[in-house]
Motif scaffolding. Sequence first.
Motif, mmCIF file in Angstrom:
data_model
loop_
_atom_site.group_PDB
_atom_site.id
_atom_site.type_symbol
_atom_site.label_atom_id
_atom_site.label_comp_id
_atom_site.label_asym_id
_atom_site.label_seq_id
_atom_site.Cartn_x
_atom_site.Cartn_y
_atom_site.Cartn_z
ATOM 1 N N ALA A 93 0.823 -1.220 0.000
ATOM 2 C CA ALA A 93 0.000 0.000 0.000
ATOM 3 C C ALA A 93 0.851 1.262 0.000
ATOM 4 N N TYR A 94 2.097 1.172 0.454
ATOM 5 C CA TYR A 94 2.976 2.335 0.541
ATOM 6 C C TYR A 94 4.223 2.098 -0.305
ATOM 7 N N SER A 95 4.616 3.104 -1.057
ATOM 8 C CA SER A 95 5.850 3.003 -1.837
ATOM 9 C C SER A 95 7.056 2.851 -0.919
ATOM 10 N N GLU A 96 6.955 3.421 0.308
ATOM 11 C CA GLU A 96 8.068 3.302 1.264
ATOM 12 C C GLU A 96 8.300 1.851 1.672
ATOM 13 N N LEU A 97 7.224 1.072 1.775
ATOM 14 C CA LEU A 97 7.376 -0.348 2.085
ATOM 15 C C LEU A 97 8.056 -1.088 0.941
ATOM 16 N N LYS A 98 7.703 -0.750 -0.298
ATOM 17 C CA LYS A 98 8.355 -1.369 -1.449
ATOM 18 C C LYS A 98 9.851 -1.070 -1.452
ATOM 19 N N GLU A 99 10.166 0.193 -1.165
ATOM 20 C CA GLU A 99 11.578 0.577 -1.147
ATOM 21 C C GLU A 99 12.341 -0.164 -0.057
ATOM 22 N N GLU A 100 11.717 -0.350 1.110
ATOM 23 C CA GLU A 100 12.378 -1.042 2.217
ATOM 24 C C GLU A 100 12.616 -2.517 1.890
ATOM 25 N N ILE A 101 11.612 -3.160 1.300
ATOM 26 C CA ILE A 101 11.787 -4.566 0.921
ATOM 27 C C ILE A 101 12.872 -4.705 -0.132
ATOM 28 N N ASN A 102 12.864 -3.811 -1.119
ATOM 29 C CA ASN A 102 13.918 -3.847 -2.143
ATOM 30 C C ASN A 102 15.296 -3.657 -1.517
ATOM 31 N N ARG A 103 15.391 -2.738 -0.563
ATOM 32 C CA ARG A 103 16.677 -2.490 0.091
ATOM 33 C C ARG A 103 17.168 -3.736 0.827
ATOM 34 N N ILE A 104 16.259 -4.403 1.537
ATOM 35 C CA ILE A 104 16.641 -5.597 2.297
ATOM 36 C C ILE A 104 17.144 -6.692 1.369
ATOM 37 N N PHE A 105 16.451 -6.903 0.268
ATOM 38 C CA PHE A 105 16.847 -7.987 -0.635
ATOM 39 C C PHE A 105 18.205 -7.718 -1.274
ATOM 40 N N LYS A 106 18.557 -6.436 -1.420
ATOM 41 C CA LYS A 106 19.876 -6.121 -1.962
ATOM 42 C C LYS A 106 20.993 -6.447 -0.980
ATOM 43 N N THR A 107 20.653 -6.564 0.310
ATOM 44 C CA THR A 107 21.666 -6.896 1.313
ATOM 45 C C THR A 107 21.870 -8.398 1.464
ATOM 46 N N LEU A 108 20.960 -9.198 0.881
ATOM 47 C CA LEU A 108 21.069 -10.651 1.044
ATOM 48 C C LEU A 108 22.282 -11.182 0.295
ATOM 49 N N PRO A 109 22.983 -12.145 0.865
ATOM 50 C CA PRO A 109 24.216 -12.650 0.242
ATOM 51 C C PRO A 109 23.917 -13.597 -0.911
ATOM 52 N N LYS A 110 24.892 -13.843 -1.742
ATOM 53 C CA LYS A 110 24.798 -14.866 -2.775
ATOM 54 C C LYS A 110 24.802 -16.223 -2.085
ATOM 55 N N ILE A 111 23.930 -17.115 -2.511
ATOM 56 C CA ILE A 111 23.826 -18.426 -1.882
ATOM 57 C C ILE A 111 23.942 -19.525 -2.937
ATOM 58 N N SER A 112 23.957 -20.757 -2.480
ATOM 59 C CA SER A 112 23.972 -21.884 -3.419
ATOM 60 C C SER A 112 22.598 -21.986 -4.069
ATOM 61 N N PRO A 113 22.508 -22.043 -5.395
ATOM 62 C CA PRO A 113 21.201 -22.044 -6.063
ATOM 63 C C PRO A 113 20.466 -23.359 -5.879
ATOM 64 N N ALA A 114 19.183 -23.338 -6.196
ATOM 65 C CA ALA A 114 18.408 -24.571 -6.243
ATOM 66 C C ALA A 114 18.918 -25.420 -7.406
ATOM 67 N N THR A 115 18.742 -26.712 -7.297
ATOM 68 C CA THR A 115 19.169 -27.622 -8.370
ATOM 69 C C THR A 115 18.059 -28.603 -8.667
ATOM 70 N N TYR A 116 18.044 -29.065 -9.884
ATOM 71 C CA TYR A 116 17.126 -30.118 -10.308
ATOM 72 C C TYR A 116 17.950 -31.135 -11.072
ATOM 73 N N ASN A 117 18.035 -32.356 -10.513
ATOM 74 C CA ASN A 117 18.927 -33.374 -11.070
ATOM 75 C C ASN A 117 20.343 -32.827 -11.211
ATOM 76 N N SER A 118 20.783 -32.152 -10.165
ATOM 77 C CA SER A 118 22.145 -31.600 -10.058
ATOM 78 C C SER A 118 22.406 -30.431 -10.985
ATOM 79 N N ARG A 119 21.385 -29.941 -11.655
ATOM 80 C CA ARG A 119 21.547 -28.820 -12.576
ATOM 81 C C ARG A 119 20.995 -27.551 -11.927
#
Length: 703
Positions: A93-119
């Motif tokens: 409902a608020y653009s400020e909430l969108k900005e905060e969520i976007n900011r948080i996700f930019k701080t998340l580290p790179k992780i091991s991706p999902a795999t399907y049959n090792s791919r």
Amino acid sequence: MTKIYTLFLIFLPFIAFSQTFKGDPERFPRFSECENVEFEQEESCFRATLKQKISGEFQLPEIISEDNYKGEVIVLFEVTRDGDFEVIFIDAAYSELKEEINRIFKTLPKISPATYNSRPINMQFRMPVKIPFEQEEAALPTYEKELVAVKAEVAAPVGRKEVTEEYDEIKSLEISNPRFESEINIPLSHELYSRFEDEVNRIGTNFHTSSKPFLYSEVQPYYNFEAKLAALQKPVDSWVGRKLWNEHLFRFQGEDYWFTVDFALDLQVGKDFDSELDVTYNNTRAAIFQGGLGSNFSFYSVVYENQGRFADYFNHYAESIRPGSEGAAIIPGRGIAKPFMGQAYDYPVAEGYLSYSPGKFFNLQFGHGKNFIGDGYRSLLLSDNASPYPFFKLNTTFWKIKYTNTWMSLRDVRPEVTGEDSYRTKFMANHYLSYNVTKRLNIGFFESVMWENDNNRGFDLNYLNPVIFYRAIEFSTGAQAGNAIIGLTGKYKWNNRFLTYGQWLIDEFSSSDVFGGEGSWKNKHGFQLGTKYFNAFNVENLHLQLEYNQVRPYTYSHNTITLNYGHANQSMAHLWGANFRELVAIARYKSGRYYGHVKAIYGERGFDFSENGDYYGGNIYRSEEERPLETGVRIGQGNNTDSFFAQTEVGYIINPATNLKFFGSFIYRNFDPEVNTVEHFDNTTYWVNIGLRTDIFNWYFDM
């Protein structure tokens, strides 16, 4: 011992595959904190770790606190095959909430991706976040904390909400495309249908192939769309690359809903070498919106904006069927056009439908589009060569039977029947019963009736009954009140590679004249006989087709000229109307994303010498009362014309998810009437085209 060793070598690949699939079919993305957890706990650990990282970073925007806002934010995000977090969509409902969520996700580290049959694969998630946001304690290790939260939730009193509940709804979206199991129609494209036609005829022993378009849910049991799509995927990592080569432009998916948004193109440029025009072209931009709510309801909508200029013979035909009110032409198969830049046409088109299956036996559709009945390239009963029209359709499938009822609202747009700039409305109802007699033999019965909206008659409720004999109703309401036709279809599968199909159409039939050999004009009928050869000569994906069609003069026409079997000045059955015979030969081949086809059509046709003269039975829009003959009527009478049409097309499928293709085509057409008239004259065409096209409908140039 030698035999045992040989058997071991044979079964080793299957043993290895079984072990791989069982041990590592699909793995969740993994934070570093989760690298050493058991396989069964990966999903829970991923969610718990993500909760803690978001909880530790979240800062409530000041305006949210001042407004004392309480609500929910929906976040759609993806963990890419590189292990990066990408936000796809935020509903807040608020653009400020969108900005905060976007900011948080930019701080998340790179992780091991999902795999399907090792791919490595991309995996999408949906996450609701409740506001106000409560901070979690960070004292416990992430995974231990998840276990504690789960235990606390079990012990919590009914009605009490734990902080973890707002994240427990984080769901991994299915990697499969839900469209492939939905009630969406597979677009009517001969090339697209040729990809799975072999399977539905070979494996689908109780599949009904004549009533088209098919639903994805109907074909999915016999043809694995997901596996075929995966086999064509390009190994690209960037967002732009994935959208260009592999995916829909936008795709949103939740537990009980999904939808996609795509842009479609038909950008062609070519040259008619016997025309004074410099180039031919077509410039189409379209938006496609499709989706599903629950498992039984689907919707589809596409809006086209088009401008084009074509080969001379095509332009001439389009202008010859122009509407009565303002309009430069009717583009065959598309719709009414207005002038554009002097020598071109502007023709908007819109199609769409709602599709709902209330149970396993029924599917209902209400929309604006096209339908097709038959197993051939042509149909003498109901084809897709006319412009789109409003329709309501009921499919009933049970045991060995599929019963299709379709009610349509059509238009007659000729100057002589329109008034006050409004088009003449008429209605058509048909039913088609398909019965699989055996695993090899299918027979079908078709009946259709056309009536017009005269004397405030409107939609005749007599024809709303889906299990009534239309011919009897037509007789009871008056012979001039409607135009009914009946037809029979058949298909026999000789083996897994070879089948024969046919149609027999009866408009009016005078048995005494037929067997007497006098050739009465009343014998208005036609038939089709064809054969298909899959994986011809042991060449995989080489499909051959040979088809013969003929329709006697005056078929589909009526002495009440608005009751012809047509819509928007085009035939609802065969593209050529009546008074013709033709032979069609088609070869199709595909390999990966490459495809090609060659088509040749030879025909004999009979035209009128002029519009104001005698009617020889080819133009279904003229009244049969203008006929010059009572007997001795034969195919090709009038201005006898030989025609030959050949087309070859080769292309590359750029994006299999949207069926976007790059192609090149060459058309040769020779038209040789006995007498040259204003409408029909000696003409030879050499037409070359190249372009980009989102192939989601059949467009016929072989008139």
